[in-house]
Design an enzyme around this catalytic site. Structure first.
Site, short mmCIF file in Angstrom:
data_model
loop_
_atom_site.label_atom_id
_atom_site.label_comp_id
_atom_site.label_asym_id
_atom_site.label_seq_id
_atom_site.Cartn_x
_atom_site.Cartn_y
_atom_site.Cartn_z
N ASP A 17 0.83 -1.20 0.00
CA ASP A 17 0.00 0.00 0.00
C ASP A 17 0.87 1.25 0.00
O ASP A 17 1.93 1.28 0.62
CB ASP A 17 -0.94 0.01 1.21
N SER A 18 0.41 2.27 -0.71
CA SER A 18 1.05 3.57 -0.76
C SER A 18 2.52 3.43 -1.20
O SER A 18 2.78 2.88 -2.27
CB SER A 18 0.92 4.26 0.61
N ALA A 19 3.48 3.87 -0.39
CA ALA A 19 4.88 3.66 -0.76
C ALA A 19 5.18 2.18 -0.95
O ALA A 19 5.98 1.81 -1.81
CB ALA A 19 5.80 4.26 0.29
#
Length: 292
Positions: free
Chosen positions: A139-141
């Site tokens: 998720d995300s980074a």
């Protein structure tokens, strides 16, 4: 469909953090939010190492031992841990019936680029040696890191994972996405300035156009099927939309879920937003179908 009340409840649970906070303070606050929640009585966490990198085995009762999920947590490459990543690794393990491993890759600014990629690649190589089939998620980074890990594995001639599930992935550290500005007022968590601060910590002067920092800019040819899930109420919306287009242009099978009004990494809102539970169900089906 997601009700107006659910949308309001989900977004009210999130606030933009102050800029310029020391990473140590950000980590403590992030852990307070995401490293304390219950994962369920059927989930067991056990410390381990993968390729010399600390990790957590995320085991669900009766898991299939033939395949494994490598999970890479979010946090702008600055905050987060294997334990915060377990918040999504655990429901994926439960829904797929697979074991998962959540990785404690090194964080910036103490360990800037490419430390996270080196750690994820080392862990991935170790998992390859186990003989189990691998799917990767983040998720995300951690979503961007999942892409970078696959690119680094391809560079080194390693077999690629069977599939990848990416939740609101941060794919462009050049910060060229229009939604960094156009969605700034509706994103309850981030602004362009927040993302620039994380990028500065992680890159430490390195070229943001490096494909292992900004995998959106890479040749994606040969990557396995991708599932991308993103909300419209986030500054990183374009990081997902452009990734889906680029993957398709490079003949990669890609599925894109966009939920109107949903915040960053909305699958974390399972139990609050119907679409969050549906997103995890879809991700589990996607990974299971790829393995089948």
């Amino acid at each position: 469909m997601m009700t107006r009340d659910q949308r309001s409840a989900a977004r009210s649970m999130i606030i933009k953090g102050e800029l310029g906070r020391p990473p140590s303070r950000q980590r403590a606050e992030f852990d307070e939010l995401f490293a304390r929640g219950p994962l369920g009585d059927d989930i067991t966490l056990a410390p381990r190492t993968l390729g010399g990198v600390p990790a957590l085995d995320v085991q669900v009762e009766g898991a299939d031992g033939d395949a494994v999920i490598l999970y890479l947590h979010g946090g702008g490459y600055v905050v987060g841990s294997a334990r915060t990543g377990a918040g999504l690794a655990a429901p994926l393990a439960r829904r797929t019936g697979l074991a998962a491993v959540s990785l404690d890759y090194r964080l910036a600014p103490e360990n800037p680029f490419p430390a996270a990629v080196d750690d994820a690649l080392a862990a991935y190589g170790d998992l390859l040696g186990s003989g189990r089939r691998i799917v990767i998620a983040g998720d995300s980074a951690g979503g961007g890191l999942a892409l970078a890990t696959m690119l680094a594995a391809r560079r080194d001639g390693l077999p690629l994972p069977v599939a990848a599930a990416l939740f609101s992935p941060w794919t462009d550290l050049t910060l060229s996405g229009a939604s960094l500005d156009s969605r700034g007022d509706v994103d309850p968590l981030f602004s362009r300035a927040h993302m620039a601060e994380y990028a500065e910590h992680y890159l430490a002067g390195h070229d943001p156009k490096d494909e292992l920092a900004s995998p959106l800019l890479a040749d994606l040819t040969g990557l396995p099927p991708l599932l991308i899930q993103v909300g419209s109420a986030e500054v990183l919306l374009d990081d997902s939309l452009r990734l889906a287009v680029r993957a398709a242009e490079h003949e990669v099978d890609v599925s894109l879920d966009v939920v109107a009004g949903a915040p960053h990494v909305y699958p974390l809102m399972a139990g609050v937003m119907d679409e969050a539970d549906q997103a995890l169900d879809h991700a589990a089906r996607f990974l299971g179908d790829a393995l089948a």
